[in-house]
Design a protein around this motif. Structure first.
Motif, PDB file in Angstrom:
ATOM      1  N   SER A 183       0.844  -1.203   0.000  1.00  0.00           N
ATOM      2  CA  SER A 183       0.000   0.000   0.000  1.00  0.00           C
ATOM      3  C   SER A 183       0.876   1.249   0.000  1.00  0.00           C
ATOM      4  CB  SER A 183      -0.928  -0.007   1.230  1.00  0.00           C
ATOM      5  OG  SER A 183      -1.795   1.098   1.195  1.00  0.00           O
ATOM      6  N   ASP A 184       1.345   1.638  -1.190  1.00  0.00           N
ATOM      7  CA  ASP A 184       2.261   2.774  -1.361  1.00  0.00           C
ATOM      8  C   ASP A 184       1.475   3.981  -1.844  1.00  0.00           C
ATOM      9  OD1 ASP A 184       4.394   4.455  -1.862  1.00  0.00           O
ATOM     10  OD2 ASP A 184       4.960   3.457  -3.736  1.00  0.00           O
ATOM     11  N   ALA A 185       1.655   5.129  -1.185  1.00  0.00           N
ATOM     12  CA  ALA A 185       0.957   6.357  -1.571  1.00  0.00           C
ATOM     13  C   ALA A 185       1.810   7.254  -2.456  1.00  0.00           C
ATOM     14  CB  ALA A 185       0.522   7.130  -0.320  1.00  0.00           C
ATOM     15  N   GLY A 186       3.004   6.829  -2.836  1.00  0.00           N
ATOM     16  CA  GLY A 186       3.861   7.626  -3.700  1.00  0.00           C
ATOM     17  C   GLY A 186       4.799   8.527  -2.912  1.00  0.00           C
ATOM     18  N   GLU A 212       6.096   4.819   0.445  1.00  0.00           N
ATOM     19  CA  GLU A 212       5.837   5.872   1.436  1.00  0.00           C
ATOM     20  C   GLU A 212       4.343   6.013   1.712  1.00  0.00           C
ATOM     21  OE1 GLU A 212       8.024   9.650   0.934  1.00  0.00           O
ATOM     22  OE2 GLU A 212       6.050  10.617   0.905  1.00  0.00           O
ATOM     23  N   ARG A 213       4.018   6.319   2.967  1.00  0.00           N
ATOM     24  CA  ARG A 213       2.672   6.744   3.376  1.00  0.00           C
ATOM     25  C   ARG A 213       2.829   7.883   4.369  1.00  0.00           C
ATOM     26  NH1 ARG A 213      -1.792   3.616   2.192  1.00  0.00           N
ATOM     27  NH2 ARG A 213      -2.943   4.473   3.957  1.00  0.00           N
ATOM     28  N   ARG A 214       1.814   8.777   4.396  1.00  0.00           N
ATOM     29  CA  ARG A 214       1.875   9.952   5.258  1.00  0.00           C
ATOM     30  C   ARG A 214       0.627  10.025   6.124  1.00  0.00           C
ATOM     31  NH1 ARG A 214       3.637  10.396   0.463  1.00  0.00           N
ATOM     32  NH2 ARG A 214       1.587  10.920  -0.385  1.00  0.00           N
ATOM     33  N   SER A 257       6.051   7.601   6.780  1.00  0.00           N
ATOM     34  CA  SER A 257       6.555   6.235   6.882  1.00  0.00           C
ATOM     35  C   SER A 257       7.138   5.834   5.536  1.00  0.00           C
ATOM     36  CB  SER A 257       5.418   5.286   7.270  1.00  0.00           C
ATOM     37  OG  SER A 257       5.821   3.946   7.143  1.00  0.00           O
ATOM     38  N   GLU A 258       8.373   5.331   5.550  1.00  0.00           N
ATOM     39  CA  GLU A 258       9.036   4.902   4.322  1.00  0.00           C
ATOM     40  C   GLU A 258       9.559   3.485   4.507  1.00  0.00           C
ATOM     41  OE1 GLU A 258      11.046   8.668   2.353  1.00  0.00           O
ATOM     42  OE2 GLU A 258      11.667   8.485   4.431  1.00  0.00           O
ATOM     43  N   TRP A 259       9.515   2.704   3.440  1.00  0.00           N
ATOM     44  CA  TRP A 259       9.988   1.319   3.542  1.00  0.00           C
ATOM     45  C   TRP A 259      10.297   0.767   2.152  1.00  0.00           C
ATOM     46  CZ3 TRP A 259       5.001   2.860   3.468  1.00  0.00           C
ATOM     47  CH2 TRP A 259       4.119   2.227   2.600  1.00  0.00           C
ATOM     48  N   ASP A 260      11.092  -0.293   2.140  1.00  0.00           N
ATOM     49  CA  ASP A 260      11.359  -1.061   0.921  1.00  0.00           C
ATOM     50  C   ASP A 260      10.583  -2.364   0.999  1.00  0.00           C
ATOM     51  OD1 ASP A 260      13.071   0.640  -0.466  1.00  0.00           O
ATOM     52  OD2 ASP A 260      14.822  -0.032   0.660  1.00  0.00           O
ATOM     53  N   PRO A 261       9.676  -2.617   0.056  1.00  0.00           N
ATOM     54  CA  PRO A 261       8.823  -3.817   0.129  1.00  0.00           C
ATOM     55  C   PRO A 261       9.518  -5.072  -0.392  1.00  0.00           C
ATOM     56  CG  PRO A 261       8.217  -2.502  -1.771  1.00  0.00           C
ATOM     57  CD  PRO A 261       9.320  -1.745  -1.072  1.00  0.00           C
ATOM     58  N   GLU A 262      10.598  -5.462   0.277  1.00  0.00           N
ATOM     59  CA  GLU A 262      11.345  -6.638  -0.165  1.00  0.00           C
ATOM     60  C   GLU A 262      10.618  -7.943   0.169  1.00  0.00           C
ATOM     61  OE1 GLU A 262      14.012  -6.535  -1.945  1.00  0.00           O
ATOM     62  OE2 GLU A 262      14.267  -4.360  -1.900  1.00  0.00           O
ATOM     63  N   ALA A 263       9.874  -7.929   1.266  1.00  0.00           N
ATOM     64  CA  ALA A 263       9.173  -9.147   1.699  1.00  0.00           C
ATOM     65  C   ALA A 263       7.728  -8.775   2.056  1.00  0.00           C
ATOM     66  CB  ALA A 263       9.872  -9.769   2.898  1.00  0.00           C
ATOM     67  N   PRO A 264       6.777  -9.685   1.871  1.00  0.00           N
ATOM     68  CA  PRO A 264       5.380  -9.383   2.219  1.00  0.00           C
ATOM     69  C   PRO A 264       5.212  -9.215   3.718  1.00  0.00           C
ATOM     70  CG  PRO A 264       5.634 -11.704   1.656  1.00  0.00           C
ATOM     71  CD  PRO A 264       6.934 -11.044   1.343  1.00  0.00           C
ATOM     72  N   GLY A 265       4.163  -8.506   4.087  1.00  0.00           N
ATOM     73  CA  GLY A 265       3.898  -8.306   5.503  1.00  0.00           C
ATOM     74  C   GLY A 265       3.127  -7.036   5.751  1.00  0.00           C
TER      75      GLY A 265
END
Length: 566
Positions: A343-346, A358-360, A423-431
């Motif tokens: 769920s990335d908001a750009g 990223e999500r804000r 909030s920022e993250w790299d979606p390397e693994a599901p979760g």
């Protein structure tokens, strides 16, 4: 530039003619304390005491580098910031070679001087050496880019544009070690008139200016033109990031437009001569600009063209703001948000990490106090930013951690203050990603959260609950219920179990389940009577979270808990 200044040139010619005729006799006499007046510009630099500058550095280059191998700062003298400088010195082997040469290979000794421009203008640097030598002008310090160089001329001359407050290094170099090489240098502004930049300012997202470049200084130029024409530079600090359009439609001469990064100096990031592919001699350009950064918008002319201009600016496409699609969190603590890694908001915020997703979130502090924000993105890498000025996004805190650890930030906030969490993250693994905001008062609360409402009420039973904790006033082990609550403001509060149907016991700890005990009570004494329900008055600070343990004297039952302000 007038030839009144050229009066300095005549003695220089005589001086160098003298050197060429009697280098051994006259120049040797001019090296020491009894030097002729014509050589006073050399100071004591021609001495042979092993420390030519007298600064304790035997190389004489002022860098504290006794080997002269160029590992240190190359500067031998600071010329200050006068607009016109006349200076003489000597180049000798002890100085070492800090530069390999800009125009020609020059492994011989060199002498470097640094100078700070007092105002923006074109300048001319001239070197009068007594033997063939090279000269170059570097932007900034010793390793800066070259602005011009010349070699083996008499005199050596370099013209360059300088920006007020910027530093420039002048390198006087030799191709081989001829022995002591004497030189004079002369620096002066080519134009008598200093720069008039910035001539004004542009404001907001739509603005315009009228003016004339007749009789103005020539401060700017670009690949589109403008090197020979007067110009006006306007300072512009964009309020929002986006695509801006500038044009000179309505001007009465052949214009050039330039956008320069920085205030009155820096690289040209966009320019235009003729708009509509040459269909008009007026200019138009669009360029992406960043909010809060300084730019200079230049109304210039093609060739030597000057005249009356109309300069117009407008924002034509702004980027979405940080809060345009932000999720609003409840104004309470603790509060939590959870979402899948997909769920990335750009990306809109670039001040914390290089993570791709990223999500804000927007949250309003319920009370004055200290708060903690933490994020769990296990097993993925993540970063968390707290923007204390809300949607402006300038006053930020950032935390990043290795995968498997939680980025955490503690911050002060006033009641009603709007905070943005990025909030920022790299979606390397599901979760799932979890963001938690809580009061910083010894840790998060224990058990069921009652938020920070007043009055707060809760009911339940301890029948079948575990016996995991004991208070200082406990008599016998009994099951207990755990709850937590955060004080909305500084004040005195009453925690009461009146209405419970058994002999209760209550204790309250600061922060989490294992925090320090603040108070413990078995029975309440009222009107000379002893009631079997428990009550505790407490003074708490805004944002302070406490854990409430509803226990029993020697049994369990149904309880009624209320929290009120005294």
């Amino acid at each position: 530039m007038t030839w009144a200044k050229g009066l300095l040139y005549t003695p220089l010619v005589r001086f160098f003619s003298l050197n060429s005729m009697c280098l051994a006799a006259v120049c040797a006499a001019g090296c020491g304390p009894d030097r002729p007046p014509g050589l006073e510009g050399f100071g004591d630099i021609g001495g042979t005491d092993g420390d030519p500058t007298g600064d304790g550095d035997p190389t004489g280059d002022g860098d504290g580098d006794p080997t002269g191998d160029g590992d240190g700062d190359c500067v031998d003298v600071d010329l200050g910031s006068d607009p016109e400088v006349y200076f003489g010195a000597v180049i000798e082997a002890g100085l070492g070679s800090d530069h390999d040469g800009e125009c020609v290979v020059s492994p011989g000794p060199d002498y470097s001087a640094i100078w700070t421009a007092p105002f923006t203008a074109p300048y001319r640097l001239t070197m009068y050496p007594d033997i063939p030598a090279a000269m170059s002008v570097l932007q900034g310090a010793c390793g800066g880019p070259s602005l011009g160089c010349t070699a083996f001329n008499f005199p050596n001359t370099v013209d360059f544009n300088a920006v007020a407050g910027e530093r420039y290094t002048f390198v006087f170099d030799t191709d081989i070690d001829y022995g002591p090489t004497y030189f004079d240098m002369w620096l002066y502004p080519v134009d008598d008139e200093p720069s008039d930049c910035p001539f004004g300012e542009l404001f907001g997202t739509h603005d315009g200016r009228f003016g004339s470049t007749l009789g103005t200084s020539n401060d700017f130029g670009s690949q589109c033109g403008g090197d020979g024409a007067g110009d006006h530079g306007y300072l512009f600090v964009p309020p929002v990031t986006g695509l801006y359009e500038f044009h000179t439609f309505g001007s009465d001469y052949d214009t050039v437009l330039e956008v320069v990064q920085g205030e009155c100096g820096g690289p040209v990031i966009a320019c235009n001569d003729d708009a509509f592919d040459g269909m008009t001699v007026e200019s138009q350009l669009t360029v992406e600009l960043s909010a809060g950064q300084a730019y200079t918008i230049v109304a210039d002319g093609f060739g030597a063209s000057v005249g009356n201009y109309e300069l117009t600016m407008q924002l034509i496409d702004d980027q979405p703001g940080l809060c345009d699609d932000a999720q609003v969190l409840a104004s309470m603590v603790p509060v939590m948000a959870e979402w899948p890694v997909e769920s990335d908001a750009g990306n809109q915020y670039f001040g914390c990490s290089f993570a791709s997703s990223e999500r804000r979130f927007v949250w309003t502090a319920p009370a004055d106090g200290l708060y903690r924000a933490s994020q769990d993105a296990t097993p993925n890498f993540s970063g968390l930013a707290v923007l204390l000025d809300g949607c402006n996004g300038q006053d930020g805190m950032c935390a990043t951690t290795i995968p498997g650890e939680e980025p955490t930030l503690v911050f002060d906030a006033a009641a009603g203050q709007e905070i943005v969490f990025v909030s920022e993250w790299d979606p390397e693994a599901p979760g799932l990603i979890t963001l938690t905001v809580e009061a910083e008062g010894g840790g998060s609360g224990c058990g069921q959260s009652l938020g920070s409402e007043l009055p707060a009420v809760a009911s339940g039973t301890t029948l079948g609950a575990g016996n995991d904790s004991e208070g200082s006033c406990s008599f016998d082990g009994a099951p207990e219920a755990e709850l937590s609550w955060t004080a909305p403001a500084n004040g005195s509060y009453l925690f009461s179990l009146e209405g419970s149907n058994y002999d209760t016991l209550m204790y309250i700890r600061d922060g989490g389940c294992d925090g320090p005990e603040l108070a413990c009570n078995d029975d309440t004494i009222t009107d000379q009577m002893v009631d079997l329900w428990s009550s505790i008055p407490l003074d708490l600070s805004a944002g302070q979270t406490v854990s409430i343990f509803v226990d029993g004297y020697n049994g369990s039952g149904s309880y009624e808990l209320s929290i009120t302000e005294l």
